[in-house]
Design a protein around this motif. Sequence first.
Motif, PDB file in Angstrom:
ATOM      1  N   LEU A   1     -33.190  44.952  50.932  1.00  0.00           N
ATOM      2  CA  LEU A   1     -32.922  44.406  49.414  1.00  0.00           C
ATOM      3  C   LEU A   1     -31.450  44.646  48.903  1.00  0.00           C
ATOM      4  O   LEU A   1     -30.470  43.938  48.632  1.00  0.00           O
ATOM      5  N   VAL A   2     -30.819  46.591  49.501  1.00  0.00           N
ATOM      6  CA  VAL A   2     -29.359  46.601  49.021  1.00  0.00           C
ATOM      7  C   VAL A   2     -28.466  45.477  49.789  1.00  0.00           C
ATOM      8  O   VAL A   2     -27.561  45.156  50.016  1.00  0.00           O
ATOM      9  N   VAL A   3     -29.195  45.264  51.385  1.00  0.00           N
ATOM     10  CA  VAL A   3     -28.026  44.480  52.325  1.00  0.00           C
ATOM     11  C   VAL A   3     -27.792  43.195  51.739  1.00  0.00           C
ATOM     12  O   VAL A   3     -26.921  42.179  51.233  1.00  0.00           O
ATOM     13  N   LEU A   4     -28.712  42.979  50.825  1.00  0.00           N
ATOM     14  CA  LEU A   4     -29.118  40.836  50.927  1.00  0.00           C
ATOM     15  C   LEU A   4     -28.412  41.045  49.346  1.00  0.00           C
ATOM     16  O   LEU A   4     -27.734  40.109  49.322  1.00  0.00           O
ATOM     17  N   ALA A   5     -28.309  42.188  48.357  1.00  0.00           N
ATOM     18  CA  ALA A   5     -27.593  42.521  46.852  1.00  0.00           C
ATOM     19  C   ALA A   5     -26.156  42.652  48.038  1.00  0.00           C
ATOM     20  O   ALA A   5     -24.940  41.244  47.042  1.00  0.00           O
ATOM     21  N   VAL A   6     -25.773  42.830  48.305  1.00  0.00           N
ATOM     22  CA  VAL A   6     -24.156  43.154  49.099  1.00  0.00           C
ATOM     23  C   VAL A   6     -23.556  41.631  49.854  1.00  0.00           C
ATOM     24  O   VAL A   6     -23.325  41.020  49.525  1.00  0.00           O
ATOM     25  N   CYS A   7     -24.338  41.386  50.308  1.00  0.00           N
ATOM     26  CA  CYS A   7     -24.989  40.021  50.665  1.00  0.00           C
ATOM     27  C   CYS A   7     -24.042  38.810  49.801  1.00  0.00           C
ATOM     28  O   CYS A   7     -23.071  37.642  49.841  1.00  0.00           O
ATOM     29  N   LEU A   8     -25.366  39.373  48.524  1.00  0.00           N
ATOM     30  CA  LEU A   8     -24.906  37.730  47.941  1.00  0.00           C
ATOM     31  C   LEU A   8     -23.144  38.159  46.799  1.00  0.00           C
ATOM     32  O   LEU A   8     -22.521  36.654  46.667  1.00  0.00           O
ATOM     33  N   LEU A   9     -23.458  39.037  46.712  1.00  0.00           N
ATOM     34  CA  LEU A   9     -22.052  39.073  46.617  1.00  0.00           C
ATOM     35  C   LEU A   9     -20.959  39.026  46.829  1.00  0.00           C
ATOM     36  O   LEU A   9     -19.460  39.018  46.732  1.00  0.00           O
ATOM     37  N   ALA A  10     -20.839  39.311  48.552  1.00  0.00           N
ATOM     38  CA  ALA A  10     -19.932  38.937  49.523  1.00  0.00           C
ATOM     39  C   ALA A  10     -19.257  37.405  49.273  1.00  0.00           C
ATOM     40  O   ALA A  10     -18.338  36.907  49.164  1.00  0.00           O
ATOM     41  N   ILE A  11     -21.417  36.559  49.482  1.00  0.00           N
ATOM     42  CA  ILE A  11     -20.525  35.292  49.517  1.00  0.00           C
ATOM     43  C   ILE A  11     -20.191  34.815  47.984  1.00  0.00           C
ATOM     44  O   ILE A  11     -18.850  34.504  48.400  1.00  0.00           O
ATOM     45  N   LEU A  12     -20.575  35.532  47.189  1.00  0.00           N
ATOM     46  CA  LEU A  12     -20.023  35.383  46.056  1.00  0.00           C
ATOM     47  C   LEU A  12     -18.776  35.066  45.890  1.00  0.00           C
ATOM     48  O   LEU A  12     -17.493  34.573  45.406  1.00  0.00           O
ATOM     49  N   GLY A  13     -17.951  36.034  46.493  1.00  0.00           N
ATOM     50  CA  GLY A  13     -16.634  36.380  46.580  1.00  0.00           C
ATOM     51  C   GLY A  13     -15.838  35.557  47.065  1.00  0.00           C
ATOM     52  O   GLY A  13     -14.417  35.627  47.050  1.00  0.00           O
ATOM     53  N   VAL A  14     -16.391  35.185  48.041  1.00  0.00           N
ATOM     54  CA  VAL A  14     -15.693  34.748  49.118  1.00  0.00           C
ATOM     55  C   VAL A  14     -15.087  33.413  48.442  1.00  0.00           C
ATOM     56  O   VAL A  14     -14.172  32.460  48.398  1.00  0.00           O
ATOM     57  N   TYR A  15     -16.669  32.889  47.272  1.00  0.00           N
ATOM     58  CA  TYR A  15     -16.647  31.742  46.888  1.00  0.00           C
ATOM     59  C   TYR A  15     -15.623  31.315  45.982  1.00  0.00           C
ATOM     60  O   TYR A  15     -14.570  30.692  45.756  1.00  0.00           O
ATOM     61  N   ALA A  16     -15.676  32.766  45.064  1.00  0.00           N
ATOM     62  CA  ALA A  16     -14.304  32.967  44.237  1.00  0.00           C
ATOM     63  C   ALA A  16     -12.639  33.003  44.782  1.00  0.00           C
ATOM     64  O   ALA A  16     -11.824  32.315  44.198  1.00  0.00           O
ATOM     65  N   LEU A  17     -13.032  33.633  45.773  1.00  0.00           N
ATOM     66  CA  LEU A  17     -11.831  33.096  46.661  1.00  0.00           C
ATOM     67  C   LEU A  17     -10.849  32.417  47.073  1.00  0.00           C
ATOM     68  O   LEU A  17      -9.932  31.500  47.186  1.00  0.00           O
ATOM     69  N   ILE A  18     -11.976  31.214  47.540  1.00  0.00           N
ATOM     70  CA  ILE A  18     -12.197  30.421  48.194  1.00  0.00           C
ATOM     71  C   ILE A  18     -11.899  29.240  47.015  1.00  0.00           C
ATOM     72  O   ILE A  18     -10.189  28.488  47.001  1.00  0.00           O
ATOM     73  N   PHE A  19     -12.404  28.664  46.585  1.00  0.00           N
ATOM     74  CA  PHE A  19     -12.093  28.658  44.920  1.00  0.00           C
ATOM     75  C   PHE A  19     -11.879  28.920  43.770  1.00  0.00           C
ATOM     76  O   PHE A  19     -11.596  27.725  42.708  1.00  0.00           O
ATOM     77  N   ARG A  20     -11.076  29.326  43.675  1.00  0.00           N
ATOM     78  CA  ARG A  20     -10.683  30.028  42.329  1.00  0.00           C
ATOM     79  C   ARG A  20      -9.193  31.242  42.542  1.00  0.00           C
ATOM     80  O   ARG A  20      -8.572  31.835  41.286  1.00  0.00           O
ATOM     81  N   THR A  21      -8.695  31.266  43.608  1.00  0.00           N
ATOM     82  CA  THR A  21      -7.349  31.651  43.443  1.00  0.00           C
ATOM     83  C   THR A  21      -6.380  31.357  44.583  1.00  0.00           C
ATOM     84  O   THR A  21      -6.855  30.260  44.943  1.00  0.00           O
ATOM     85  N   ASP A  22      -5.278  31.643  44.410  1.00  0.00           N
ATOM     86  CA  ASP A  22      -3.813  30.361  44.764  1.00  0.00           C
ATOM     87  C   ASP A  22      -3.939  30.686  46.614  1.00  0.00           C
ATOM     88  O   ASP A  22      -3.968  29.287  47.312  1.00  0.00           O
ATOM     89  N   LEU A  23      -4.797  31.350  47.062  1.00  0.00           N
ATOM     90  CA  LEU A  23      -4.705  31.513  48.046  1.00  0.00           C
ATOM     91  C   LEU A  23      -5.752  30.584  49.340  1.00  0.00           C
ATOM     92  O   LEU A  23      -5.520  30.271  50.094  1.00  0.00           O
ATOM     93  N   GLY A  24      -7.000  30.663  48.172  1.00  0.00           N
ATOM     94  CA  GLY A  24      -8.130  29.730  48.548  1.00  0.00           C
ATOM     95  C   GLY A  24      -7.789  28.829  48.591  1.00  0.00           C
ATOM     96  O   GLY A  24      -8.060  27.715  49.711  1.00  0.00           O
TER      97      GLY A  24
END
Lengths: 288, 392
Positions: free
Chosen positions: A140-163
């Motif tokens: 459950l913890v791993v699932l939560a961290v993975c989902l957060l990390a996936i959201l983080g990657v999406y935010a980085l790629i689609f919501r930042t200048d770097l992305g």
Amino acid sequence: MTSFVTATLIGVSLGAQYALLALGFTLIFGILGVVNFAHGGFYVLGGYAAYWFVSAAGLPYPLAVVLATLVTGILGYLFELLLIERLVDDHLATLMLTLGLYLMLSTGILITFGPESPLFEFPLNGTLRAGPFYFPIANLVVLAVCLLAILGVYALIFRTDLGRALRALADDRQVAAAQGLRPRLLFPLAFALACGLAGMTGALVTPILSLAPHVGDPVLATSFLIVILGGLGSIGGATVAAFLVGLVEAYSSVYLGGSKGALALFVLVLIILVVRPSGLFGRIAREA
Amino acid sequence: MRGPKTIRAGAIAAIVALAAIAPARAACEVKFGALGPLSGPAAQWGLAVKGAAEFVAAEENAAGGLQVGQEKCRVTVTAFDAKYNAEGAAAGANYFVSQGVRFVIGPVGSPEMTGVKPIAARNNLLVMGDSFAKNAIGPQWPLVFHSGPGPSGWAPSIVDVAKQTYGIKSVVIVAPNDQGGTDIASVDAEAYRRHGVEPAEEYYQRGTSNFAAIAARIIARNPDAVDTASSPPGDAGVIVKQLRQAGYKGVLGRLGGSGTEEIARVAGGMDVLQNFYWYENVVVDERLKALGERYRQLVGAERPENTLFYPFVAATRMVTKAIAKAGTATDTKAVAAALRTLPVDDPDFGQGLWIGQDFYGINQELSFPFGIGLIVDGKPRPIAKHEAATGK
């Protein structure tokens, strides 16, 4: 019904882990055009780095995961900057370079830590239960961290200048460079991000499964399968395909068994690729 | 400053000198090849084989060398990682041939044995391996010997003990879906069936790393026991861990290659095993503990953890005795003939038997007393010594 719910929980859990791995793999292909054969190596390295930080340096596990992510990210950055960058447009050369790096990583780990599995446990034990249903707390913890990390990657790629810059390079490198984006600066960052994701997955997943020098072998195959199924270079495609593969793997293993289940998964992938040769999210991400 | 001619002359002189020395050394060197998985989830077994071959070589060399005819020969060991698959083992056997190796210690898995036999047959290599395949040895491979009996020899005795201790009536046997898994699982299943324990076989693709779905499938069958058979110890540890996480409270067993320590380590400790029965190659008594100390002295390292080390020490010693008896280190047919006539006797392991005729059709299987391990309610019991399997 019990089996179906159990299989769904297992499938979602697997899918999140696969998604984190596949995102890194597809990022490198989408942005650099490089198929990273060392991806499984960074997964193992992440596991061993976290193990070392916990067992030898005595650090708490969450900090060890962060440090393992950084270590693998930095190594990925240096590898891209010093080696890949020089030959980034030569597909065969980068293939050999990443394959060579994988062999070096796995052999180095074998020599340093030995071939036997070390005792590396997730700090949280126990299983949540509700009637016949169960879900290990660690998963459950791993699932939560993975989902957060996936959201983080999406935010980085689609919501930042770097992305935006990375996506621009993925779309058309020459035009992006003409607009002032600098591939030599951005490529190592993309490589570091992808390797860091693989390392983080290794640090999270190996304590709930097992840690040994060879555990990166199936990672490459799974990542490849997911990325091809989702559409090479497609971040959304890789995420959807990861959960699809996780669920199909879980359902087929539970209902058909380990042998026929594996066959069912590959038959499904084959059918999808016959119908949609460029993957589920079928746009040609990059000309060969 | 030295000129190029001086350097060239020096180099030629060195090569000539080396060439003069080389035949003298090679003429009296017995080369053993240690073959087995040195990496991957079955690495413990390969390391045990390598350690055993190196230990016996060190023993012989410390005693002045192996007697071959009128000469005392140095014994050397070349190891090769067969990766627990047929192609790895075949590559290893070919490599050994290229290096002048005539005696192969190992391999340890059925896929490896399948890969090594054709090359061994073509090149007259004598193989002392361990595999639980139904055709591991046979009359068609007269130079292939078995270092210890397969499950046909010892599984019935262990099932009997497990049934008496835990009262099990049903079992699910989990194994990889290749020859290494299916052969042993079917032999184990027959042993369970004969003792009134209803078996079911569950297979997985070798290389699987997450067994959560397979654990769920096993639990749905509600068996009294789950037997990890010949699954590599690393896999078996994950299976045990995920079965317990899924709420399985029944008995666990292992009628397959040894590896209890590794299984417990991966699973999360001995407590996780709780009720566990397994086949142990040997009972490590004071004499065998002293052998571990001798290993440290001769090889300069700790002995391999896996107890497969011990039977391979006995098996390798049998090969060296056969070479000495035959008086040749090149004619493997003569060595094999000598080996068949040697009484099974070892200073550390005691007396054993040659068996295999009934199951394999050839009496080329070494059988020493073996052990039955039990953990009952989380408490490990001393390994019980069982007389050598007769193969009947």
